[in-house]
Design a protein around this motif. Structure first.
Motif, short mmCIF file in Angstrom:
data_model
loop_
_atom_site.label_atom_id
_atom_site.label_comp_id
_atom_site.label_asym_id
_atom_site.label_seq_id
_atom_site.Cartn_x
_atom_site.Cartn_y
_atom_site.Cartn_z
N ARG A 11 -13.60 0.84 5.65
CA ARG A 11 -13.42 1.85 6.32
C ARG A 11 -12.33 1.46 7.30
O ARG A 11 -11.41 2.23 7.46
CB ARG A 11 -14.93 1.86 7.88
N ASP A 12 -12.76 0.85 8.37
CA ASP A 12 -11.36 -0.10 8.70
C ASP A 12 -10.23 0.04 7.85
O ASP A 12 -8.91 0.26 8.04
CB ASP A 12 -11.77 -1.00 9.77
N GLY A 13 -9.96 -0.81 6.43
CA GLY A 13 -9.17 -1.42 5.95
C GLY A 13 -8.71 0.85 4.96
O GLY A 13 -7.48 -0.04 5.44
N ASP A 225 -16.67 -9.67 12.08
CA ASP A 225 -15.89 -8.75 10.64
C ASP A 225 -14.71 -8.72 10.11
O ASP A 225 -13.41 -9.55 10.86
CB ASP A 225 -15.83 -7.31 11.94
N SER A 226 -13.99 -8.93 9.55
CA SER A 226 -13.26 -9.24 8.12
C SER A 226 -13.02 -8.34 7.49
O SER A 226 -13.61 -7.38 6.74
CB SER A 226 -13.54 -10.38 7.49
N ALA A 227 -11.64 -7.75 6.64
CA ALA A 227 -11.59 -6.44 5.65
C ALA A 227 -11.05 -7.36 4.28
O ALA A 227 -9.90 -8.23 4.58
CB ALA A 227 -10.78 -5.59 5.89
N GLY A 242 -3.78 -5.52 10.86
CA GLY A 242 -4.60 -5.51 9.96
C GLY A 242 -5.44 -6.55 10.10
O GLY A 242 -5.24 -7.06 10.69
N ASN A 243 -6.68 -6.10 9.33
CA ASN A 243 -7.80 -7.00 9.86
C ASN A 243 -7.41 -9.00 9.37
O ASN A 243 -6.55 -9.19 8.29
CB ASN A 243 -8.97 -6.43 9.24
N ILE A 274 -9.92 -3.19 -5.33
CA ILE A 274 -8.88 -2.73 -4.15
C ILE A 274 -7.33 -1.65 -4.32
O ILE A 274 -7.07 -1.05 -4.28
CB ILE A 274 -9.19 -2.63 -2.91
N ALA A 275 -7.07 -2.79 -4.13
CA ALA A 275 -5.42 -2.75 -5.41
C ALA A 275 -4.93 -1.69 -6.06
O ALA A 275 -4.13 -0.59 -5.68
CB ALA A 275 -4.64 -4.18 -4.81
#
Length: 285
Positions: A11-13, A225-227, A242-243, A274-275
């Motif tokens: 979400r946030d990422g 929370d973290s990403a 960034g998170n 992810i990358a």
């Protein structure tokens, strides 16, 4: 002691990346994080895809991410419409988000803080079957209004508490609040609501997020929370960083002897995925 980690990269990422990640790829990321031992994910945001196109397909994502047993997936909503969409999509846990500052509320939710809270409170009352968390953006610093007084944060906590919510996530949206400021505000809201559960959603502008984690743990906070990969930011908060990276948080906690249940090598594999997903994703037009 064991802390509870929620990874918010889905979400946030992704909401701050200049690409559109297909729902199938978001589901694959979720599966890789769960395989690494992450047990709580913020999987989707039920917001207007015209404003945040990266979050389109939230229903498909929520339907496909791993859930059940120890694995918990939540969704985010900024208003009653988003709450209803999330419930219709099968969300059992929803983070209802309001800003603590008027400037960010108008930019992010399109309305003042009071109106946003009234709208969300009505939706919470409609759905007693849902486990709600109150997410409070710009809890400490606002890009438009500057430092947020603890009293302003407490007013938002009070309103959510009157709606029946007892779990709160306080966000350092810009990532610029020093640990002592975060702790001062935490002390105010915890004294007023000693039976509530508070956690922190930390961004990391100046490399101080882990210091904030340490200070918060000493104060008895165990939810963070973290990403993965440190991705993230807020499209409606100029200067947001960034998170706090999940891998940095996990390594830090492990070094302190605090278990997380996360396999660091497998987490690195998830970050690699992810990358690769971001590299092949369609750019925003």
């Amino acid at each position: 002691m064991r802390v509870t980690l929620t990874d918010v990269v889905l979400r946030d990422g992704l909401q701050d990346e200049p690409v559109l990640v297909a729902p199938a790829d978001r589901i694959a990321i979720a599966e890789s994080l769960v395989a690494a031992g992450i047990r709580r994910l913020e999987a989707a945001s039920f917001v207007d895809p015209r404003r945040v196109p990266q979050m389109a397909g939230a229903e498909e994502v929520l339907a496909g991410v791993p859930r059940g047993g120890e694995v918990r997936c939540s969704a985010l909503a900024l208003n009653a419409r988003g709450v209803r969409r999330a419930v219709a999509a099968g969300a059992a846990e929803i983070t209802a988000v309001s800003s603590a500052s008027g400037g960010h509320s108008r930019a992010n939710a399109g309305r003042d803080v009071g109106s946003a809270l009234d709208d969300l409170a009505a939706a919470v009352a409609e759905h007693p079957e849902v486990a709600f968390t109150a997410g409070i953006a710009t809890a400490f610093v606002c890009p438009f209004d500057g430092d947020v007084p603890p009293e302003a944060l407490l007013a938002v906590v009070d309103r959510f508490a009157r709606a029946g919510i007892r779990r709160f996530g306080l966000a350092d949206t810009l990532g610029t609040a020093p640990p002592e400021q975060v702790l001062r505000s935490l002390e105010v809201v915890r004294q007023a609501h000693p039976d509530a559960e508070f956690g922190l959603h930390l961004h990391n502008a100046h490399g101080r997020a882990l210091s904030t984690v340490d200070a918060a743990i000493e104060a008895g906070i165990t939810r963070f929370d973290s990403a993965a990969g440190g991705y993230g930011g807020c499209p409606f908060a100029p200067g947001a960083h960034g998170n706090l990276a999940t891998e940095a948080l996990v390594a830090h906690l492990h070094a302190r002897g605090i278990p997380t249940g996360v396999d660091e090598r497998a987490l690195d594999d998830a970050i690699g995925l992810i990358a690769r997903v971001l590299a092949r994703a369609s750019p925003l037009t």
